[in-house]
Design a protein around this motif. Sequence first.
Motif, PDB file in Angstrom:
ATOM      1  N   ALA B  81      -3.942 -12.841 -35.948  1.00 29.60           N
ATOM      2  CA  ALA B  81      -3.821 -11.400 -35.564  1.00 29.60           C
ATOM      3  C   ALA B  81      -2.767 -11.204 -34.576  1.00 29.60           C
ATOM      4  N   GLU B  82      -2.618 -12.180 -33.569  1.00 31.76           N
ATOM      5  CA  GLU B  82      -1.678 -12.175 -32.609  1.00 31.76           C
ATOM      6  C   GLU B  82      -0.178 -12.107 -33.031  1.00 31.76           C
ATOM      7  N   ARG B  84       0.588 -11.196 -36.104  1.00 33.76           N
ATOM      8  CA  ARG B  84       0.754  -9.892 -36.651  1.00 33.76           C
ATOM      9  C   ARG B  84       1.229  -8.975 -35.920  1.00 33.76           C
ATOM     10  N   ASN B  85       0.580  -8.789 -34.705  1.00 40.72           N
ATOM     11  CA  ASN B  85       0.658  -7.830 -33.814  1.00 40.72           C
ATOM     12  C   ASN B  85       2.227  -7.796 -33.347  1.00 40.72           C
ATOM     13  N   LEU B 109      -1.252   2.205 -32.179  1.00 39.34           N
ATOM     14  CA  LEU B 109      -2.321   1.197 -32.831  1.00 39.34           C
ATOM     15  C   LEU B 109      -2.032  -0.184 -32.385  1.00 39.34           C
ATOM     16  N   PRO B 110      -0.824  -0.548 -32.799  1.00 36.64           N
ATOM     17  CA  PRO B 110      -0.433  -1.806 -32.403  1.00 36.64           C
ATOM     18  C   PRO B 110      -0.200  -2.349 -30.935  1.00 36.64           C
ATOM     19  N   ILE B 112      -2.181  -0.777 -28.660  1.00 37.35           N
ATOM     20  CA  ILE B 112      -3.308  -0.903 -28.037  1.00 37.35           C
ATOM     21  C   ILE B 112      -3.901  -2.383 -28.151  1.00 37.35           C
ATOM     22  N   TYR B 113      -3.711  -3.030 -29.150  1.00 36.86           N
ATOM     23  CA  TYR B 113      -3.889  -4.487 -29.463  1.00 36.86           C
ATOM     24  C   TYR B 113      -3.214  -5.584 -28.792  1.00 36.86           C
ATOM     25  N   ARG B 121       2.149   2.871 -23.495  1.00 34.55           N
ATOM     26  CA  ARG B 121       2.115   3.147 -24.849  1.00 34.55           C
ATOM     27  C   ARG B 121       2.774   4.628 -25.380  1.00 34.55           C
TER      28      ARG B 121
END
Lengths: 406, 230
Positions: B81-82, B84-85, B109-110, B112-113, B121
């Motif tokens: 996930a990290e 991908r982010n 959205l990306p 935020i993660y 942001r």
Amino acid sequence: MNFDEGLKLAWQTAISNKLRTFLTTLGIVIGVMSVIGMMSIINALERHMINALSAVGGDIFWVQKYPAVQMGHLPREIRMRKDLKFKHAEAIRKRATYIEAVSGESATYGKQIKYRDEATNPNILVYGGDEHWAEVNGRYISEGRFFTSEEIHRKEYVIILGNDIVEKLFPFSYPIDEYIKINGIRFKVIGLIEPQGKLLGGSRDNLVTIPYTTFTKAFGQKRSIAIAVKARRGQMAEAMDQITGILRVARKVPPGQPNDFEVITQDSIMDTLKQFTGFIFIAAVVICGISLLVGGIGIMNIMLVAVTERTREIGIRKAVGAKKRHILNQFLTESIGICLFGGLIGVILGVVIGVLIAAALKLPPTIPLWSVFLGVGFSLMIGLIFGVYPAMKAARLNPIEALRYE
Amino acid sequence: MQTLINLKDIVKTYQIGTVEVQALRGVDILIHSNEYISIMGPSGSGKSTLMNIIGCLDTPTSGIYELEGELVHTMDDNKLAEVRNRKVGFVFQTFNLLPRATALHNVELPLIYSGISAAKRKVIAEDAIEKVGLTDRMHHRPSELSGGQRQRVAIARALVNNPSLILADEPTGNLDSTTGKEIMAIFDDLHNAGNTIILITHEKIVADHADRIVHILDGHIAEDIQVKNN
């Protein structure tokens, strides 16, 4: 993603589905509302009883045939007890040394009192007492006088009136030395009792007192009396022991057998009351627990639906880098948020109900703060417990399958 | 040229009921930074599986996947996930925007993660939206945007974290040909600006935008041609 954003997201979801959110939270709302409503009622009752009892005075206790508060069916040995009679009060008066005063009293409820063309409602409490009745019961004579032992001895038709009767029958005239009628029997008014106000919405001044001898003559003696005792200051325990002994002898209770009468103190009334409210409390907790459980199941159900509905969203979030815990937090925040929202509505409604019921019972409203915390805490917990499974399900979704979900 | 992606003997096997399906049967591919590459193949060829593995949405059954020196095939879900982010920007055929969020929020959205503060942001996301020419539409929801505009939002979202590669899966598949051309022009521009772009498509017209075309057939690389030199 922090909690604040999670809450914002949860709120957006909630308002985009207003009806569903409302129906889902209903269980929680009702649960929390009943916790607070019930607790405020119990609290108000207890506090008012304490106030009422402390008005009577500290050194007084009562002897009567049956327990003060009866719950359920009495056992046979209690039901078969012999009546207490005025001779028992006499025995106490003759032998007891630790007491200041003793008064036997009999009572009958639901009498109508007439004066000329006026009549009260048939709900008057008629006491038959002796000359110590007022003193022992913490009552005061505001006008006229109490009856004497001579009048008791001669079984005279004299009567002391409570304030409600005075207000009803003598709105513009002076009642002393007037004659009133109960069951067609004439009584001469010789005194008035100082008003005491209301208890639990019922009047404490809706009573009259006559000599017990007259009472027996007028209303018969086939009923058990109560004996009120005022102990000497600080000698309550000794007085209670002594009187228990005197009564056991007078009533011929064999040694080793339990008493065939009840000695009731304010503490014992309070204990019984607490026991009683304790039962209500447990019942309330069980009912509210069930309601919250049902509410929780509703939450779980709706969250499972939400996870399915938003499978694609979960896929998108995961694709752009959301970790399991992000998704878990999102859905947990949502379920906790919904429950908290329901809990807060429940608190508001519960407080309103508490105030309304208190007003209906003419009691000061008392909403215990801890019940508010309990209600909110419970809803938080429900949100957490019943939100975990759906949230875990969401967090575990495979991103590829979630993205492909239609 | 710097190596970005190194796939060695990648095998992916799916278990469908009792049947084992080999989607990839040993794929070797080397992709450098700033390449513009198309992966072509008919449906069922394994190109989607390959995209999922390159995009770190899935891990291979066997084989080695190295992304900027990191061994992706050994990573767990959270690490994936990290990656991908930080390193992958996805553009999907069906746009995959959050329907209830504004264009701006979708692009955020990306971020935020990756734990970037709300104020920061907004600035970064607005910048990305400007790059795809949608500044005046950024407070609209996807349902209020045309297909081309939605895909621009998706591209802005793919760009926003400055990824190492942009992975576009049939990006013009749901668009009419005019809008498709506009979107492809954006990819061309992004490539010229120094981004690595991988297109997954079965359309020759789309694939021809790339400098290098890889054909997948039955889980193998059938053809790997450098069509242009840059």
